[in-house]
Scaffold this active site. Structure first.
Site, short mmCIF file in Angstrom:
data_model
loop_
_atom_site.label_atom_id
_atom_site.label_comp_id
_atom_site.label_asym_id
_atom_site.label_seq_id
_atom_site.Cartn_x
_atom_site.Cartn_y
_atom_site.Cartn_z
N LYS A 1 51.96 150.71 11.55
CA LYS A 1 50.77 150.53 10.72
C LYS A 1 50.17 151.88 10.33
O LYS A 1 50.13 152.83 11.12
CB LYS A 1 49.74 149.67 11.46
CG LYS A 1 50.26 148.26 11.76
CD LYS A 1 49.24 147.44 12.53
CE LYS A 1 49.73 146.02 12.74
NZ LYS A 1 50.82 145.94 13.73
N GLU B 1 56.56 136.72 15.17
CA GLU B 1 55.41 136.83 16.07
C GLU B 1 54.28 135.90 15.61
O GLU B 1 54.30 135.36 14.51
CB GLU B 1 54.91 138.26 16.11
CG GLU B 1 54.40 138.76 14.77
CD GLU B 1 53.35 139.84 14.92
OE1 GLU B 1 52.28 139.54 15.47
OE2 GLU B 1 53.60 140.97 14.45
N VAL C 1 53.96 142.14 19.18
CA VAL C 1 55.35 142.58 19.10
C VAL C 1 55.96 142.62 20.50
O VAL C 1 57.06 142.13 20.75
CB VAL C 1 55.45 143.95 18.40
CG1 VAL C 1 56.85 144.54 18.55
CG2 VAL C 1 55.10 143.82 16.92
N LYS D 1 45.11 137.47 22.38
CA LYS D 1 46.16 138.35 21.87
C LYS D 1 47.01 138.76 23.07
O LYS D 1 46.53 139.44 23.97
CB LYS D 1 45.53 139.57 21.20
CG LYS D 1 46.52 140.52 20.55
CD LYS D 1 45.77 141.68 19.90
CE LYS D 1 46.72 142.68 19.26
NZ LYS D 1 45.98 143.84 18.69
N SER E 1 50.33 151.91 22.00
CA SER E 1 50.66 150.48 22.00
C SER E 1 51.80 150.15 22.96
O SER E 1 52.79 150.90 23.07
CB SER E 1 51.05 150.03 20.59
OG SER E 1 51.57 148.71 20.61
N ALA E 2 51.68 149.00 23.62
CA ALA E 2 52.76 148.51 24.49
C ALA E 2 54.01 148.16 23.69
O ALA E 2 55.09 148.01 24.27
CB ALA E 2 52.30 147.29 25.28
N ASP E 3 53.88 148.04 22.36
CA ASP E 3 55.06 147.77 21.53
C ASP E 3 56.11 148.87 21.71
O ASP E 3 57.32 148.60 21.70
CB ASP E 3 54.68 147.71 20.04
CG ASP E 3 53.73 146.56 19.73
OD1 ASP E 3 53.49 145.72 20.62
OD2 ASP E 3 53.22 146.51 18.59
N ASP F 1 45.69 156.14 23.94
CA ASP F 1 45.80 154.78 23.39
C ASP F 1 47.16 154.66 22.70
O ASP F 1 47.33 155.05 21.54
CB ASP F 1 44.66 154.53 22.40
CG ASP F 1 44.57 153.05 22.00
OD1 ASP F 1 45.50 152.30 22.33
OD2 ASP F 1 43.56 152.67 21.37
#
Length: 702
Positions: free
Chosen positions: A186, A52, A133, A113, A167-169, A165
């Protein structure tokens, strides 16, 4: 096209879905640029690791981000794989970055981003950015790269049950089949809820190494267990291979713990996280700005210890991920080799294709006027894999058949690439010859898509000898159809014709070009053929060899062209079942016998032949603009393969020809001679029935 078709029908479904791969047509378009070295590695089946770029653009400060990116690429290379850092430059997704491009992303202040949601806008506005990602997975999948290494994935943020919230990951892992190698998620995130969310998305999660403990990015201990564990790179590769083999649309997460000696103390990290979260809330920082802020703040609060761990885990992930990619590549090669039918191992009769295999270099001029006198003309030059026989076998394989392919290649820099590219075909009988060069062909295509000139180095085709082909006599005698092209030696063609005469085989001869078209017609061998598929120039050459009269002038009106083609085909029908005359943009003229309906593509008993009338039916081509035409070298081969596939499925004549026209159109729009988009779903009876077709016109030849 088939003698005794009722007892010879055989449809063999390919045992392995061909890679969606490598060298796809859209990867050469406005949105994608795939670095040549990476494209070459993909074509040859070498391991490639996607990397990435958000970690470069938003994860670390310059110049540390640049040195980190360079070091990670070096680690991938040292461990036997090819690094493919993915980023966006001026509205184009780059799969593989040059050092200059890495420096640009590392030093730029106003790059974006880019996740899934951002891609359309960033590309449409011509912006540059680092892929997350999610964004990297999309590009890697489209490029055909199954393994992607990152530091840590995003997840459910702390308090996500209230803020939503997420993540789209995580959703990307649920819908994109790429294996992500990371140090878990993380530490700033809610790891428990992240694992629950991954389960909901159907993502297979496995810890790597001795423990099932799910890592927490900076630390190897999160307090949560991963659902599964893989011991080493080979086990991880098997897990990924099974996911890909099942055709699941979801990805795999391989969670690699940070090396213990370089992991940050858990309590130190947790205290810093809580302080950073509190500061983020007070400043109103949310969304995609939150993670970069938290990581930077935690680095400050831990006096750089978190950054040291970050660098260590990224480098460790690169080592592990490269090993997994190498193991997966070996496993896929072994699977492909093992899945190919062995000689004499098939219970159903296979069609057999005998002919040339080439490496094609296709140059298409940019301007309508090609300048002579040694001047350089602007254009695009691409390497593809062709050869008339190979094209026929390729297209038939994509259409659900697995013809035994008899051909010859050298043992040189081209042969391994060809064998890998053709992994969906039965290449088990191919001759690989030491000291011989694989055939190469160069074609100059006008801006309108027409072939201007072709140059070939094809001496190796002379090695497709009668002695070699006769080793497969049993396969030939059982085949529902034998296709042979004009590249093979005359003696081999004569052997096949004699075999056809002795065993009543259906044989289709593809003339290849004007100079080779007449080979069977130099003797009475041609009378044992069932079908030929010449263009007008080849048909003229055949008639010239037979001593038949030729038209004084070439007509320009379509109706006159058709009448001329029918007149030239007429004398050949005294022995052949059908003559399929390809007319380029004008479509195809099918010449044969009719008992009151469509022309029959199957040889009839003598008493029916005597009662049948000779006809020519013109099928117009599917409309296509000049701008859409990319490559004309495989259109005729696709046409014949489509017709043959329809025949072997026992479809009616109109359906067979229109399947051929569909396949030809796909290949005209493809950089490869045979379009990878051709399949049993895109070229089928159902597709034919779903489309409106121009009216056909029939001429009596009696």
């Amino acid at each position: 096209m088939i003698a005794k078709i009722s007892c010879r029908l055989a449809r063999r479904v390919s045992t392995e879905a061909h890679r969606t791969t490598q060298v796809r047509r859209f990867l050469h378009g406005a949105y994608f640029r795939i670095q040549p070295s990476i494209q070459e590695a993909l074509v040859e089946g070498r391991p490639v690791v996607a990397l990435e770029s958000t970690i470069i653009t938003h994860g670390m400060a310059y110049p540390q981000n640049l040195s980190m990116a360079r070091e990670v690429e070096k680690i991938v290379m040292r461990n036997g794989a090819v690094p493919a850092t993915i980023g966006i430059l001026k509205g184009q997704i780059h799969v593989g970055l040059t050092d200059e491009e890495l420096q640009f992303l590392a030093s730029s202040k106003n790059v974006v981003k880019v996740s899934r949601r951002d891609l359309p806008y960033v590309l449409s506005q011509g912006l540059s950015g680092g892929t997350t990602v999610s964004g990297t997975m999309i590009a890697a999948h489209k490029a055909g790269i199954p393994v992607f290494v990152t530091g840590g994935i995003g997840g459910v943020h702390r308090g996500g049950e209230n803020t939503l919230d997420v993540s789209a990951d995580l959703t990307e892992l649920g819908r994109t089949p790429v294996a992500v190698v990371s140090a878990g998620v993380k530490s700033i995130l809610d790891i428990g809820r992240t694992l629950e969310y991954l389960e909901t998305q159907g993502v297979c999660v496995a810890a790597f190494g001795e423990s099932r403990m799910f890592p927490a990015f900076f630390s190897s201990q999160s307090g949560f267990q991963a659902p599964y564990r893989v011991q080493d790179e080979e086990e991880a590769a098997k897990l990924i291979a099974s996911t890909l083999g099942l055709g699941l649309s979801s990805g795999v997460l391989i969670a690699v713990p940070c090396p213990q000696e370089q992991a940050a103390p858990g309590q130190l990290i947790e205290d810093a996280i809580q302080q950073a979260l509190s500061e983020a809330r007070s400043k109103g920082i949310t969304g995609k700005e939150l993670t970069p802020f938290l990581l930077q703040k935690i680095n400050e609060l831990t006096n750089g210890k978190s950054l040291d761990s970050n660098l260590a885990l990224i480098q460790n992930n690169a080592r592990v991920g490269s090993g997994i990619a190498v193991a997966l590549s070996k496993l896929q090669k072994a699977t492909r080799k093992g899945s190919l039918p062995r000689r004499g191992d098939t219970t159903l009769p296979q069609p057999v294709v005998i002919g040339g295999t080439n490496v094609d270099f296709i140059a298409k001029a940019q301007n309508s006027v090609i300048l002579g006198g040694g001047q350089t003309n602007a254009g695009r030059v691409r390497r593809t894999f062709g050869g008339v026989g190979r094209n026929l076998a390729d297209c038939l394989s994509r259409l659900g058949l697995t013809p035994l392919f008899l051909s010859a290649v050298g043992k040189d820099e081209h042969s391994e690439s060809i064998l890998h590219y053709c992994h969906h075909m039965d290449m088990s009988a191919i001759l690989q010859l030491e000291g011989k060069s694989t055939a190469t062909y160069s074609a100059m295509i006008t801006s309108a898509g027409e072939l201007s000139i072709g140059l070939g180095d094809m001496d190796i085709h002379q090695q497709i000898t009668e002695q070699y082909v006769s080793q497969f006599k049993e396969n030939l005698c059982r085949a529902p159809l034998v296709c042979i092209d004009g590249n093979v030696p005359l003696s081999t063609i004569q052997y096949i014709c004699q075999l056809a005469r002795d065993h009543q085989l259906a044989v289709c001869y593809e003339p290849t070009d004007e100079n080779k078209a007449s080979k069977p017609f130099l003797s009475d061998s041609w009378k044992a053929l069932t079908y030929i598929s010449p263009n007008l120039q080849e048909l003229k050459a055949i008639n010239r060899t037979l001593g038949n009269p030729l038209p004084a002038e070439a007509p320009s009106r379509l109706e006159d062209i058709i009448k001329m083609a029918a007149a030239l085909a007429r004398p050949l029908l005294s022995h052949l079942c059908c003559v399929v005359v390809t007319l380029g943009a004008h479509g195809v003229l099918l010449c044969g016998r009719s008992l009151g309906g469509s022309i029959s593509l199957r040889p009839a008993p003598h008493e029916q032949t005597a009662a049948a009338s000779l006809c020519a039916t013109h099928y117009p081509a599917i409309p296509i603009s000049r701008e859409e035409i990319v490559n004309v070298s495989g259109a005729g081969d696709s046409l014949m393969a489509g017709i043959a596939a329809g025949m072997l499925a026992n479809h009616d004549t109109d359906t067979c020809v229109r399947m051929g026209l569909l396949a030809a159109r796909f290949s005209l729009c493809s950089y490869e001679p045979i379009s990878p988009e051709i399949s049993t779903s895109t070229v089928s009876q159902e597709q034919v029935q779903s489309k409106p077709w121009p009216e056909v016109k029939v001429w009596k030849l009696d």
